[in-house]
Design an enzyme around this catalytic site. Structure first.
Site, PDB file in Angstrom:
ATOM      1  N   SER A  16      32.334  11.460  23.369  1.00  0.00           N
ATOM      2  CA  SER A  16      32.526  12.640  24.218  1.00  0.00           C
ATOM      3  C   SER A  16      34.005  12.963  24.230  1.00  0.00           C
ATOM      4  CB  SER A  16      32.068  12.343  25.647  1.00  0.00           C
ATOM      5  OG  SER A  16      32.702  13.256  26.529  1.00  0.00           O
ATOM      6  N   HIS A  41      29.883  14.792  21.114  1.00  0.00           N
ATOM      7  CA  HIS A  41      29.298  15.236  22.387  1.00  0.00           C
ATOM      8  C   HIS A  41      30.304  16.133  23.117  1.00  0.00           C
ATOM      9  CE1 HIS A  41      26.565  14.655  25.855  1.00  0.00           C
ATOM     10  NE2 HIS A  41      27.668  14.623  26.608  1.00  0.00           N
ATOM     11  N   ASP A  43      31.104  18.289  26.495  1.00  0.00           N
ATOM     12  CA  ASP A  43      30.729  18.419  27.903  1.00  0.00           C
ATOM     13  C   ASP A  43      31.193  19.754  28.458  1.00  0.00           C
ATOM     14  OD1 ASP A  43      29.399  15.935  28.601  1.00  0.00           O
ATOM     15  OD2 ASP A  43      31.300  14.983  28.038  1.00  0.00           O
ATOM     16  N   MET A  45      31.253  22.196  31.644  1.00  0.00           N
ATOM     17  CA  MET A  45      31.112  22.182  33.111  1.00  0.00           C
ATOM     18  C   MET A  45      31.614  23.499  33.683  1.00  0.00           C
ATOM     19  SD  MET A  45      32.511  18.372  33.938  1.00  0.00           S
ATOM     20  CE  MET A  45      32.161  16.977  32.853  1.00  0.00           C
ATOM     21  N   HIS A  74      26.332  19.523  25.907  1.00  0.00           N
ATOM     22  CA  HIS A  74      25.722  19.138  27.183  1.00  0.00           C
ATOM     23  C   HIS A  74      26.143  20.161  28.235  1.00  0.00           C
ATOM     24  CE1 HIS A  74      25.761  15.832  30.564  1.00  0.00           C
ATOM     25  NE2 HIS A  74      24.861  16.778  30.787  1.00  0.00           N
ATOM     26  N   MET A  76      26.415  21.344  31.645  1.00  0.00           N
ATOM     27  CA  MET A  76      26.360  21.011  33.080  1.00  0.00           C
ATOM     28  C   MET A  76      26.721  22.275  33.835  1.00  0.00           C
ATOM     29  SD  MET A  76      28.185  17.308  32.785  1.00  0.00           S
ATOM     30  CE  MET A  76      28.834  17.683  31.160  1.00  0.00           C
ATOM     31  N   MET A 145      21.239  10.638  32.315  1.00  0.00           N
ATOM     32  CA  MET A 145      22.591  10.502  32.880  1.00  0.00           C
ATOM     33  C   MET A 145      22.712   9.140  33.553  1.00  0.00           C
ATOM     34  SD  MET A 145      24.314  13.122  32.033  1.00  0.00           S
ATOM     35  CE  MET A 145      25.808  12.551  32.867  1.00  0.00           C
ATOM     36  N   GLY A 150      30.128  15.134  35.879  1.00  0.00           N
ATOM     37  CA  GLY A 150      31.310  15.826  36.392  1.00  0.00           C
ATOM     38  C   GLY A 150      32.617  15.244  35.872  1.00  0.00           C
ATOM     39  N   PHE A 151      32.638  13.939  35.653  1.00  0.00           N
ATOM     40  CA  PHE A 151      33.895  13.309  35.265  1.00  0.00           C
ATOM     41  C   PHE A 151      33.660  12.168  34.283  1.00  0.00           C
ATOM     42  CE2 PHE A 151      34.277  15.133  39.441  1.00  0.00           C
ATOM     43  CZ  PHE A 151      35.433  15.895  39.330  1.00  0.00           C
ATOM     44  N   GLY A 152      34.632  11.949  33.416  1.00  0.00           N
ATOM     45  CA  GLY A 152      34.592  10.780  32.552  1.00  0.00           C
ATOM     46  C   GLY A 152      35.114   9.560  33.315  1.00  0.00           C
ATOM     47  N   GLY A 153      34.913   8.392  32.720  1.00  0.00           N
ATOM     48  CA  GLY A 153      35.524   7.184  33.265  1.00  0.00           C
ATOM     49  C   GLY A 153      34.863   6.606  34.503  1.00  0.00           C
ATOM     50  N   ASP A 180      24.475   8.728  28.909  1.00  0.00           N
ATOM     51  CA  ASP A 180      25.780   9.375  29.077  1.00  0.00           C
ATOM     52  C   ASP A 180      26.408   8.932  30.390  1.00  0.00           C
ATOM     53  OD1 ASP A 180      27.919  11.085  29.006  1.00  0.00           O
ATOM     54  OD2 ASP A 180      26.742  12.936  29.137  1.00  0.00           O
ATOM     55  N   GLY A 181      27.509   8.181  30.274  1.00  0.00           N
ATOM     56  CA  GLY A 181      28.256   7.783  31.453  1.00  0.00           C
ATOM     57  C   GLY A 181      28.428   6.278  31.535  1.00  0.00           C
ATOM     58  N   GLY A 182      29.675   5.839  31.443  1.00  0.00           N
ATOM     59  CA  GLY A 182      29.958   4.413  31.602  1.00  0.00           C
ATOM     60  C   GLY A 182      29.483   3.542  30.455  1.00  0.00           C
ATOM     61  N   GLY A 202      32.912   8.283  26.219  1.00  0.00           N
ATOM     62  CA  GLY A 202      34.148   9.052  26.342  1.00  0.00           C
ATOM     63  C   GLY A 202      35.329   8.126  26.510  1.00  0.00           C
TER      64      GLY A 202
END
Ligand code: DX5
Ligand code: ZN
Length: 223
Positions: A16, A41, A43, A45, A74, A76, A145, A150-153, A180-182, A202
């Site tokens: 991402s 990927h 993102d 938003m 993606h 959002m 998800m 909303g946010f990376g990391g 997607d995420g973490g 990401g």
């Protein structure tokens, strides 16, 4: 001509660019593609569906010019019906929309397909798997998800990732399941066990100085 997702069943890492250096996107993308990455990927938003704003079709248009990778977009955003076509025109190959934003998902999937792209649906951590049950077989890829979008990391939510187990039963072997995420070298083997085969990452890639070593670390954790 639109690019197609790699055949289901092979595990793919989809970097991402949300955590990439946006002033050097072409070089960032080149570095991951030279590690054998086939899916990028993106993102999107809108500051409404999620509390953050990222990129729009003009940026996708320039990314399209610098890579042959599959552009996995993606959305959002609150109103994917109005904007999806603009991303497709800009060069997106795959469109994922949130089930929370579309009233008639089956018809929307058909519409997107008629525009030449592959299609995915996604669901937020608090949305039950049941919400996508009927449309999973209509999708090329289902995105689970594993953080609040909303946010990376952010930190991986295991309970949300477990929805892959149920969705894989409905999907069969031919539909990709993306998470997607973490995702990092610790969580990647966990989600693959749950049935995911497309791993968005990401921060675990672009948050490291050596992007290629970061990709290798995730791949090593999977072997
Ligand atoms: C979150 C985005 C993700 C994000 C993942 O809202 O949809 O794609 O970039 O970032 P990491 O891998 O840093 O959790
Ligand atoms: Zn994403």
């Amino acid at each position: 001509m639109k690019r197609r997702l790699p055949k289901a069943g092979t595990v793919q890492i989809a970097p991402s660019i949300l955590s990439a250096d946006f002033a050097n996107l072409a070089s960032e993308i080149e570095q991951v593609v030279s590690s054998g990455i086939e899916i990028i990927h993106l993102d999107v938003m809108d500051g409404h569906f999620v509390p953050n704003i990222t990129i729009g079709p003009p940026v996708v248009k320039w990314i399209r010019k610098c890579t042959d990778a599959v552009l996995d977009t993606h959305l959002m955003i609150t109103d994917p019906g109005t904007y999806a076509e603009r991303f497709i025109d800009a060069g997106s190959d795959h469109i994922t929309f949130h089930i929370e934003t579309v009233g008639q998902p089956a018809a929307f999937i058909e519409h997107l397909r008629s525009l030449g792209v592959t299609v995915g649906v996604t669901l937020n951590p608090e949305t039950p798997a049941q919400a996508v049950r009927d449309i999973v077989p209509l999708c090329d890829m289902v995105l689970v998800m594993t953080v609040h979008p909303g946010f990376g990391g952010q930190s991986f939510i295991d309970e949300a990732a477990r929805k892959c187990l149920q969705i894989r039963k409905w999907a069969g072997p031919d539909v990709r399941i993306e998470v997607d995420g973490g995702i990092d070298s610790e969580t990647a083997p966990v989600v693959v066990k749950y049935g995911a085969d497309t791993l968005v990452a990401g921060n675990a890639i672009f948050g490291r100085t050596d992007r290629q070593a970061a990709i290798l670390a995730i791949r090593d954790a999977l072997t």
